[in-house]
Design a protein around this motif. Structure first.
Motif, PDB file in Angstrom:
ATOM      1  N   ASN A  86      -2.132  80.009  13.348  1.00 54.79           N
ATOM      2  CA  ASN A  86      -2.532  81.418  13.190  1.00 54.79           C
ATOM      3  C   ASN A  86      -3.725  81.823  14.041  1.00 54.79           C
ATOM      4  O   ASN A  86      -3.679  82.809  14.771  1.00 54.79           O
ATOM      5  CB  ASN A  86      -2.865  81.717  11.728  1.00 54.79           C
ATOM      6  CG  ASN A  86      -1.618  81.846  10.880  1.00 54.79           C
ATOM      7  OD1 ASN A  86      -0.503  81.926  11.408  1.00 54.79           O
ATOM      8  ND2 ASN A  86      -1.790  81.866   9.574  1.00 54.79           N
ATOM      9  N   GLY A 118      -3.253  72.040   9.464  1.00 52.76           N
ATOM     10  CA  GLY A 118      -2.989  71.345   8.204  1.00 52.76           C
ATOM     11  C   GLY A 118      -3.784  70.060   8.159  1.00 52.76           C
ATOM     12  O   GLY A 118      -3.816  69.300   9.136  1.00 52.76           O
ATOM     13  N   GLY A 119      -4.483  69.806   7.019  1.00 50.89           N
ATOM     14  CA  GLY A 119      -5.296  68.600   6.906  1.00 50.89           C
ATOM     15  C   GLY A 119      -6.387  68.517   7.953  1.00 50.89           C
ATOM     16  O   GLY A 119      -6.884  67.441   8.256  1.00 50.89           O
ATOM     17  N   SER A 167      -6.162  68.566  11.076  1.00 52.73           N
ATOM     18  CA  SER A 167      -5.774  67.554  12.060  1.00 52.73           C
ATOM     19  C   SER A 167      -4.755  68.077  13.060  1.00 52.73           C
ATOM     20  O   SER A 167      -3.815  68.782  12.685  1.00 52.73           O
ATOM     21  CB  SER A 167      -5.191  66.338  11.331  1.00 52.73           C
ATOM     22  OG  SER A 167      -4.622  65.438  12.263  1.00 52.73           O
ATOM     23  N   LEU A 168      -4.931  67.709  14.328  1.00 52.62           N
ATOM     24  CA  LEU A 168      -3.935  68.006  15.368  1.00 52.62           C
ATOM     25  C   LEU A 168      -2.637  67.254  15.106  1.00 52.62           C
ATOM     26  O   LEU A 168      -1.626  67.531  15.728  1.00 52.62           O
ATOM     27  CB  LEU A 168      -4.438  67.568  16.759  1.00 52.62           C
ATOM     28  CG  LEU A 168      -5.538  68.337  17.468  1.00 52.62           C
ATOM     29  CD1 LEU A 168      -5.649  67.854  18.909  1.00 52.62           C
ATOM     30  CD2 LEU A 168      -5.285  69.835  17.440  1.00 52.62           C
ATOM     31  N   GLY A 169      -2.678  66.296  14.170  1.00 50.50           N
ATOM     32  CA  GLY A 169      -1.510  65.469  13.879  1.00 50.50           C
ATOM     33  C   GLY A 169      -0.559  66.078  12.872  1.00 50.50           C
ATOM     34  O   GLY A 169       0.487  65.500  12.597  1.00 50.50           O
ATOM     35  N   SER A 170      -0.906  67.231  12.299  1.00 55.56           N
ATOM     36  CA  SER A 170      -0.005  67.907  11.373  1.00 55.56           C
ATOM     37  C   SER A 170       0.902  68.855  12.151  1.00 55.56           C
ATOM     38  O   SER A 170       0.521  69.354  13.205  1.00 55.56           O
ATOM     39  CB  SER A 170      -0.795  68.731  10.349  1.00 55.56           C
ATOM     40  OG  SER A 170      -1.714  67.917   9.675  1.00 55.56           O
ATOM     41  N   TYR A 171       2.094  69.099  11.596  1.00 56.34           N
ATOM     42  CA  TYR A 171       2.904  70.171  12.146  1.00 56.34           C
ATOM     43  C   TYR A 171       2.156  71.478  11.963  1.00 56.34           C
ATOM     44  O   TYR A 171       1.455  71.673  10.956  1.00 56.34           O
ATOM     45  CB  TYR A 171       4.229  70.305  11.381  1.00 56.34           C
ATOM     46  CG  TYR A 171       5.194  69.152  11.503  1.00 56.34           C
ATOM     47  CD1 TYR A 171       5.795  68.848  12.716  1.00 56.34           C
ATOM     48  CD2 TYR A 171       5.547  68.401  10.390  1.00 56.34           C
ATOM     49  CE1 TYR A 171       6.715  67.806  12.813  1.00 56.34           C
ATOM     50  CE2 TYR A 171       6.476  67.357  10.478  1.00 56.34           C
ATOM     51  CZ  TYR A 171       7.053  67.064  11.693  1.00 56.34           C
ATOM     52  OH  TYR A 171       7.961  66.045  11.787  1.00 56.34           O
ATOM     53  N   SER A 172       2.332  72.408  12.903  1.00 53.49           N
ATOM     54  CA  SER A 172       1.816  73.760  12.671  1.00 53.49           C
ATOM     55  C   SER A 172       2.962  74.630  12.188  1.00 53.49           C
ATOM     56  O   SER A 172       4.109  74.195  12.160  1.00 53.49           O
ATOM     57  CB  SER A 172       1.240  74.348  13.969  1.00 53.49           C
ATOM     58  OG  SER A 172       2.294  74.742  14.828  1.00 53.49           O
ATOM     59  N   ALA A 173       2.641  75.870  11.804  1.00 54.74           N
ATOM     60  CA  ALA A 173       3.703  76.852  11.581  1.00 54.74           C
ATOM     61  C   ALA A 173       4.570  76.894  12.837  1.00 54.74           C
ATOM     62  O   ALA A 173       4.094  76.651  13.941  1.00 54.74           O
ATOM     63  CB  ALA A 173       3.097  78.226  11.318  1.00 54.74           C
ATOM     64  N   VAL A 175       0.847  70.555  19.051  1.00 60.18           N
ATOM     65  CA  VAL A 175      -0.381  71.211  18.595  1.00 60.18           C
ATOM     66  C   VAL A 175      -1.498  71.034  19.623  1.00 60.18           C
ATOM     67  O   VAL A 175      -2.335  71.921  19.804  1.00 60.18           O
ATOM     68  CB  VAL A 175      -0.777  70.696  17.196  1.00 60.18           C
ATOM     69  CG1 VAL A 175      -2.044  71.370  16.713  1.00 60.18           C
ATOM     70  CG2 VAL A 175       0.364  70.956  16.203  1.00 60.18           C
TER      71      VAL A 175
END
Lengths: 471, 471
Positions: B157, B143-144, B146-152, B379
């Motif tokens: 994926n 997301g975005g 970036s490793l800083g976003s939550y993943s699913a 992540v």
């Protein structure tokens, strides 16, 4: 009285089904990346089924990532496949995930993290000295000077020291002891660990855990997992979702009839409501906890997200100490913070900490033991936490830069329609809890201002149309 | 039949106390970084005490980080303070923590991780193109970016796709479906999550979980947390710790008298024993699980740590498929892997995955729900997992480079003495389980060869002296 998460009131049509029914569960599988059609051949009955599984896990509900979010994933896949919709992208306002919404990471934080990850970069002239200094400090405290080693179960020593120093600064000199700091895998991990230790007893002496309604659904999920008793206290919507101590009294008295209320959970600033508690309110809550002998859990992950000039964040720890020794040496408190919120928004690293006050030394031993079973929190998340609490200071180089319609609860139906028609993904209020007969949704307001204007206009247009159709 | 973890047999003196008594718990607090003496003032009885806490948590034992390790921390602090000991450093052979023992991280992995962390480096000529290619692929899936976003909740994926491709290669073409892959916070997280879903029932229908003795103590800890029934099957020490299916039969028959045996845990290659199961043995185990209707858990985190040329790792998944459709479409299996072991030894990132086979689609929905309560695995750990399963290939730029003496169980006493006299930190066999009257310790053999020679000489000298004194 407002924050990134705003809860919007609305009223609408008939309610029927909870969010994790069977059709929803298969939707979970379907929404996943790669879809394979595999015919069910005749097979033996399976060992693990909805009937045979852990009933406490089955009872867990978690709306922030429930059916609406699964549907959002399906719609995104459809858009990718070129299927036409009345919108071109899904806007995920269901979760506080700043970077996924386009917020850029803080350069300084990522520089320190990159240096820790690949220490060869410590020789590179393109990294500032203050970032290198932070990275060296962290690496020296890691086994083998590497983020790849396990840390102590409680977390890297020097990071716990930095967290303690941060809390002391934040609380105007009220001392914090690194020995009371436990680094965690996000705040969720800390909260569920403490609750796990607290829950005991059976029948009428089963542990009751008081939580606000609306709440962040981690609480109800963990309470369900632990087979504890959820004791609801309602926030006062007519008074900007304020916490009222009389409501706490009502809730605890009623709860005593069927369980042993032992824990009081506070979310301040509120999630999903965004309210910020006054100092007076916090004092009242602490006095109530003292009086009723309740273990206090203060979820303070939104402490840096106070946007109104009328409001100020006060930590429970600080107020506790200011109330004098009867409180500060007796009230048991665990407070939580995270790398995921605030101005950093580093959700993916899963960093966090908890500070415990007045925890019995024997229980501290039990806590370390329990944490040690999972070995340690991610060391990269610990490093991120260090930078959150230890940002560049003046004089340092980096300082300047710095299930569908008729089977759904009304709010679920509204949110599903909103998503399908506008691409905006929010969370139904039922996922956080609400008074019977009222319906809400939670929307995080992280998109950039221009995007946000469009989003709010779309919500307005949808809402008018929805009321025309279903009112 | 040998691996990084070797279990050494020995016999010694009288047994008395378990590892987490009261004095040990205070030792936990004492061993921590900053020590403060705070006189206990008269105070109210605390809410959370050893008596009032969750009894299931109290019953947890976790020897890999138990009293011996706490003592090691104390001794290190004493050495730092200049206190003289018969040794100058503590050698931590208690845990498989390769990088803490001086193993250098794999350059390629860390390059990709640094690029993901700080994408400005994608413009730097000092990083190889293959590393940049991997980093771009990972970032595009975040997301975005970036490793800083939550993943699913199930994990990123494309990383699940890479894991599935890796498993397919490893298993000589037996297909793996990304939809069956769940990324986890180390293998421990996956194992405890699956066990949490599996446990149900009360009294005689409470879930029984079969585990090897000796075991890796995560299993007994999680079984205790979940209040499930631990069903021991003993590995055959006289036959290089082999698994014998007759012993499984004995254990399951006996267990049926007081619980409902539903899960069979296998650790292959073994931890702490290091044995590697033959293909025949795995077939027998799968047939047994099929026959007894047991859900199989295959802990395969040491799959890359097979050192004897006589042994070969076979995955349970592969053997299951080779046994034909009756097995491959009926036996429910979850297998686990991790970034922490193998040649990477990236413990600190807490990366891992599980692959589930024949899991009911409804249960998959429940699993995603349960995982979603904790939002997502770190992540950065997911990214590390991607590189473990997706290393440089021929033709790519980076390919070429590529509680003291008399109150202790005999084995606890032995290990404590060993630590105090030589600085070598190992784990008592009681922490893994052993037949009554036998005593062992586990030592990880990660130090570099030269250091290892010294270590083994020290152990030998100590052992002879110990036997002279206490035999």
């Amino acid at each position: 009285m407002q924050r990134a998460a705003a809860l919007v009131r609305r009223g609408c049509c008939p309610r029927t089904l909870g969010p994790w029914g069977r059709s929803q569960s298969s939707a979970a599988a379907e929404a996943s990346a790669v879809l394979k059609v595999r015919p069910e051949r005749s097979r033996r009955e399976r060992i693990l089924t909805l009937e045979s599984m852990n009933p406490q896990v089955k009872a867990v509900e978690y709306a922030v990532r429930g059916p609406i979010v699964l549907k959002a994933g399906e719609i995104e896949l459809e858009l990718q496949r070129g299927i036409k919709k009345p919108f071109t992208e899904v806007i995920r306002a269901n979760i506080g995930d700043a970077q996924a919404m386009g917020q850029q990471p803080i350069t300084f934080l990522r520089q320190v993290m990159a240096l820790c990850t690949y220490p060869n970069l410590l020789d590179s002239p393109s990294f500032p000295e203050d970032a290198k200094k932070r990275a060296r400090r962290i690496l020296q405290a890691c086994g083998g000077n590497s983020l790849g080693s396990y840390s102590a179960s409680q977390g890297v020593n020097c990071i716990r020291e930095d967290v303690a120093a941060y809390i002391t600064r934040r609380d105007g000199g009220v001392p914090a002891d690194p020995d009371n700091i436990y680094l965690t895998t996000g705040a969720s991990d800390g909260i569920s660990t403490i609750l796990k230790i607290l829950v005991s007893g059976g029948g009428k002496s089963r542990t009751g855990v008081m939580i606000p309604i609306p709440q962040y659904p981690l609480y109800s999920a963990v309470i369900s997992e632990l087979d504890a008793i959820q004791v609801n206290y309602y926030l006062d919507e007519d008074n900007c979702w304020a916490l009222n101590v009389n409501e706490l009294r009502r809730a605890v008295q009623q709860a005593k009839e069927h369980c042993n209320p032992k824990v009081l959970c506070i979310i301040n600033p509120g999630n999903p409501t965004g309210q910020v508690q006054s100092r007076k309110c916090i004092e009242d809550v602490i006095h109530f906890a003292w009086e009723e002998k309740l273990f206090l859990l203060a979820d303070e992950v939104y402490q840096d997200n106070v946007y109104s000039s009328d409001c100020k964040f006060h930590s429970f720890k600080k107020v506790l100490y200011e109330m004098g020794p009867e409180y500060s040496s007796n009230v048991e408190l665990a407070s939580f913070h995270s790398t995921s919120k605030g101005y950093m928004g580093e959700c993916g690293y899963r960093g966090g900490y908890m500070e415990v006050i007045n925890l019995h030394p024997e229980i501290k031993g039990q806590l370390v033991k329990l944490l040690s079973v999972r070995l340690c929190p991610p060391v990269s998340g610990q490093a991120a936490m260090d930078i959150v609490v230890n940002p560049p200071v003046p004089g340092e180089e980096s300082f300047e830069q710095f299930s569908r319609a008729h089977k759904m609860a009304p709010d679920m139906f509204y949110c599903m329609k909103l998503l399908e028609e506008t691409g905006i993904c929010v969370v139904p209020g039922s996922g956080f809890g609400q008074r019977e007969g009222t319906y809400h949704f939670r929307m995080t307001i992280l998109p950039p201002v221009e995007k946000l204007k469009t989003v709010l206009q779309k919500v307005k247009d949808f809402h008018i149309k929805f009321l025309e159709e279903y009112a």
